[in-house]
Design a protein around this motif. Structure first.
Motif, PDB file in Angstrom:
ATOM      1  N   LYS A  51       0.855  -1.189   0.000  1.00 30.88           N
ATOM      2  CA  LYS A  51       0.000   0.000   0.000  1.00 30.88           C
ATOM      3  C   LYS A  51       0.893   1.243   0.000  1.00 30.88           C
ATOM      4  O   LYS A  51       2.065   1.175   0.387  1.00 30.88           O
ATOM      5  CB  LYS A  51      -0.940   0.029   1.208  1.00 30.88           C
ATOM      6  CG  LYS A  51      -0.244   0.077   2.557  1.00 30.88           C
ATOM      7  CD  LYS A  51      -1.282   0.081   3.667  1.00 30.88           C
ATOM      8  CE  LYS A  51      -0.616   0.147   5.043  1.00 30.88           C
ATOM      9  NZ  LYS A  51      -1.614   0.153   6.142  1.00 30.88           N
ATOM     10  N   PRO A  52       0.344   2.396  -0.452  1.00 28.91           N
ATOM     11  CA  PRO A  52       1.159   3.612  -0.502  1.00 28.91           C
ATOM     12  C   PRO A  52       1.689   4.004   0.868  1.00 28.91           C
ATOM     13  O   PRO A  52       0.982   3.881   1.865  1.00 28.91           O
ATOM     14  CB  PRO A  52       0.171   4.667  -1.037  1.00 28.91           C
ATOM     15  CG  PRO A  52      -0.892   3.894  -1.730  1.00 28.91           C
ATOM     16  CD  PRO A  52      -1.020   2.598  -0.962  1.00 28.91           C
ATOM     17  N   THR A  79     -16.390  -1.355 -10.134  1.00 30.35           N
ATOM     18  CA  THR A  79     -15.015  -1.044  -9.723  1.00 30.35           C
ATOM     19  C   THR A  79     -15.037  -0.377  -8.358  1.00 30.35           C
ATOM     20  O   THR A  79     -15.696   0.640  -8.171  1.00 30.35           O
ATOM     21  CB  THR A  79     -14.354  -0.102 -10.745  1.00 30.35           C
ATOM     22  OG1 THR A  79     -14.426  -0.697 -12.044  1.00 30.35           O
ATOM     23  CG2 THR A  79     -12.899   0.146 -10.399  1.00 30.35           C
ATOM     24  N   VAL A  80     -14.299  -0.953  -7.407  1.00 32.62           N
ATOM     25  CA  VAL A  80     -14.292  -0.442  -6.029  1.00 32.62           C
ATOM     26  C   VAL A  80     -12.847  -0.260  -5.573  1.00 32.62           C
ATOM     27  O   VAL A  80     -12.022  -1.172  -5.728  1.00 32.62           O
ATOM     28  CB  VAL A  80     -15.004  -1.424  -5.064  1.00 32.62           C
ATOM     29  CG1 VAL A  80     -15.009  -0.862  -3.648  1.00 32.62           C
ATOM     30  CG2 VAL A  80     -16.419  -1.712  -5.538  1.00 32.62           C
ATOM     31  N   LYS A  81     -12.543   0.902  -5.006  1.00 29.56           N
ATOM     32  CA  LYS A  81     -11.203   1.143  -4.489  1.00 29.56           C
ATOM     33  C   LYS A  81     -10.954   0.303  -3.244  1.00 29.56           C
ATOM     34  O   LYS A  81     -11.783   0.266  -2.338  1.00 29.56           O
ATOM     35  CB  LYS A  81     -11.025   2.626  -4.156  1.00 29.56           C
ATOM     36  CG  LYS A  81      -9.619   2.976  -3.689  1.00 29.56           C
ATOM     37  CD  LYS A  81      -9.474   4.462  -3.406  1.00 29.56           C
ATOM     38  CE  LYS A  81      -8.058   4.774  -2.922  1.00 29.56           C
ATOM     39  NZ  LYS A  81      -7.904   6.223  -2.620  1.00 29.56           N
ATOM     40  N   SER A  82      -9.836  -0.385  -3.200  1.00 27.44           N
ATOM     41  CA  SER A  82      -9.476  -1.226  -2.047  1.00 27.44           C
ATOM     42  C   SER A  82      -8.574  -0.440  -1.105  1.00 27.44           C
ATOM     43  O   SER A  82      -7.504   0.027  -1.504  1.00 27.44           O
ATOM     44  CB  SER A  82      -8.759  -2.494  -2.514  1.00 27.44           C
ATOM     45  OG  SER A  82      -9.578  -3.248  -3.374  1.00 27.44           O
ATOM     46  N   GLU A  83      -8.996  -0.300   0.135  1.00 31.33           N
ATOM     47  CA  GLU A  83      -8.203   0.442   1.111  1.00 31.33           C
ATOM     48  C   GLU A  83      -6.973  -0.340   1.570  1.00 31.33           C
ATOM     49  O   GLU A  83      -5.955   0.224   1.918  1.00 31.33           O
ATOM     50  CB  GLU A  83      -9.074   0.799   2.318  1.00 31.33           C
ATOM     51  CG  GLU A  83     -10.166   1.816   2.015  1.00 31.33           C
ATOM     52  CD  GLU A  83      -9.620   3.148   1.551  1.00 31.33           C
ATOM     53  OE1 GLU A  83      -8.537   3.547   2.016  1.00 31.33           O
ATOM     54  OE2 GLU A  83     -10.274   3.793   0.713  1.00 31.33           O
ATOM     55  N   GLN A 141      -0.185   5.468  -9.298  1.00 31.53           N
ATOM     56  CA  GLN A 141      -1.196   4.452  -9.046  1.00 31.53           C
ATOM     57  C   GLN A 141      -0.641   3.052  -8.826  1.00 31.53           C
ATOM     58  O   GLN A 141      -1.387   2.149  -8.489  1.00 31.53           O
ATOM     59  CB  GLN A 141      -2.191   4.420 -10.219  1.00 31.53           C
ATOM     60  CG  GLN A 141      -2.961   5.723 -10.391  1.00 31.53           C
ATOM     61  CD  GLN A 141      -4.022   5.618 -11.467  1.00 31.53           C
ATOM     62  OE1 GLN A 141      -3.814   4.987 -12.498  1.00 31.53           O
ATOM     63  NE2 GLN A 141      -5.164   6.237 -11.233  1.00 31.53           N
ATOM     64  N   ARG A 142       0.644   2.878  -8.974  1.00 26.89           N
ATOM     65  CA  ARG A 142       1.205   1.530  -8.878  1.00 26.89           C
ATOM     66  C   ARG A 142       0.946   0.884  -7.525  1.00 26.89           C
ATOM     67  O   ARG A 142       0.755  -0.323  -7.425  1.00 26.89           O
ATOM     68  CB  ARG A 142       2.712   1.570  -9.153  1.00 26.89           C
ATOM     69  CG  ARG A 142       3.360   0.181  -9.211  1.00 26.89           C
ATOM     70  CD  ARG A 142       4.832   0.287  -9.560  1.00 26.89           C
ATOM     71  NE  ARG A 142       5.400  -1.036  -9.784  1.00 26.89           N
ATOM     72  CZ  ARG A 142       5.926  -1.803  -8.847  1.00 26.89           C
ATOM     73  NH1 ARG A 142       5.956  -1.365  -7.592  1.00 26.89           N
ATOM     74  NH2 ARG A 142       6.431  -2.990  -9.131  1.00 26.89           N
ATOM     75  N   ASP A 143       0.908   1.686  -6.466  1.00 28.45           N
ATOM     76  CA  ASP A 143       0.746   1.149  -5.115  1.00 28.45           C
ATOM     77  C   ASP A 143      -0.708   1.126  -4.659  1.00 28.45           C
ATOM     78  O   ASP A 143      -0.995   0.767  -3.521  1.00 28.45           O
ATOM     79  CB  ASP A 143       1.573   1.977  -4.119  1.00 28.45           C
ATOM     80  CG  ASP A 143       3.050   1.980  -4.481  1.00 28.45           C
ATOM     81  OD1 ASP A 143       3.536   0.939  -4.950  1.00 28.45           O
ATOM     82  OD2 ASP A 143       3.702   3.029  -4.309  1.00 28.45           O
TER      83      ASP A 143
END
Length: 293
Positions: free
Chosen positions: A159-160, A277-281, A204-206
């Motif tokens: 993750k970032p 499409t859902v952003k994964s935390e 966006q890679r992370d």
């Protein structure tokens, strides 16, 4: 033989892309230092800021004018060595080229202030700094120093981690505040915050995205998805409540930078597909990520 030539061509294309990104990012970062950072007497975060801090301290307290290139290259020697061991040889090599280019460009490019307004300098300087780092990261390189830490932690934690590095930079900036005044240090923190948010937004890679794919061609899609992305896919059988047709739900997690290509692939195979499409935390478990090598 044909496969080997194709592979060599792809490798050469990646190398040219990386070198172009390194050159552009180095130029933007150097111009930013000589136009915005120097105009506002800011201390940007990372080893760039530490180099400027040492350069300024030597001039203020010792009367010695040290070249930026010498300080920046010397400070980045240890992080670069660690990068070779912990991150990857290609990534670190491109980063070293950027460090050297940026270091000498800062010494060569004349000072050209655009504005002396401290808030404008902080905001727009931070934007340019963030853009330069994003371009470098796209080319699988970095500006060195704390960027190595951020990339290593992002790969390790999946993750970032740029906001964590922002915290480290704040410590450096507070030290600068003790030496040269807290007003400049606080503007420098604004500069670093803006830069960090630009990286978080555009690199966006992370970042991870969950795809819920409803399809009647599950067997075809799941094989193509696994082959194309190298990510696992979970298949759930179900029925559409409106037409009562048998459907399958394919669940997969991909990188944010892969979403556009994956959606294009799926729609080409099934024109009637439905994708959520859902952003994964955050994710836990095995997740394939293309190596930086």
């Amino acid at each position: 033989m044909v496969y080997a030539k194709t592979k060599d061509k792809e490798e050469w294309k990646k190398h040219v892309t990386s070198m172009c990104c390194v050159l552009i990012a180095s130029l933007i970062m150097s111009v930013n230092i000589k136009s915005f950072v120097r105009a506002g007497n800011l201390i940007p975060g990372g080893f760039t800021g530490l180099s400027l801090l040492l350069q300024r301290s030597a001039l203020e307290f010792l009367g010695v004018s040290l070249p930026y290139s010498f300080i920046n290259i010397a400070l980045n020697a240890v992080p670069a060595f660690i990068g070779f061991k912990m991150i990857g040889k290609k990534f670190t090599s491109y980063s070293v080229i950027m460090i050297i280019l940026n270091s000498f460009l800062v010494d060569l490019i004349p000072v050209a202030p655009i504005t002396y307004d401290p808030l404008l300098v902080s905001v727009f300087g931070g934007i340019l700094n963030g853009i330069a780092i994003v371009i470098a990261l796209y080319g699988k390189a970095s500006s060195g120093g704390t960027d190595f830490i951020a990339v290593y932690l992002s790969n390790k934690l999946k993750k970032p981690s740029w906001n964590f590095v922002f915290g480290i930079n704040v410590v450096i900036l507070m030290a600068a505040g003790l030496l040269f005044g807290f007003e400049e240090a606080m503007y420098s923190i604004i500069f670093q915050f803006v830069s960090t948010q630009i990286i978080e937004r555009f690199h966006q890679r992370d970042q991870r995205v969950t795809l819920f794919i409803v399809t009647s061609k599950a067997q075809l899609l799941e094989q193509e998805l696994m082959s194309y992305t190298h990510h696992g896919v979970t298949r759930l059988e179900g029925q559409g409540c409106y037409l009562k047709e048998n459907k399958a739900l394919l669940y997969t997690v991909v990188g944010a930078d892969e979403v556009k290509d994956v959606v294009h692939l799926v729609k080409a195979l099934d024109s009637k597909v439905f994708i959520n499409t859902v952003k994964s935390e955050g994710i836990t478990g095995r997740f394939y990520q293309e190596p930086l090598e």
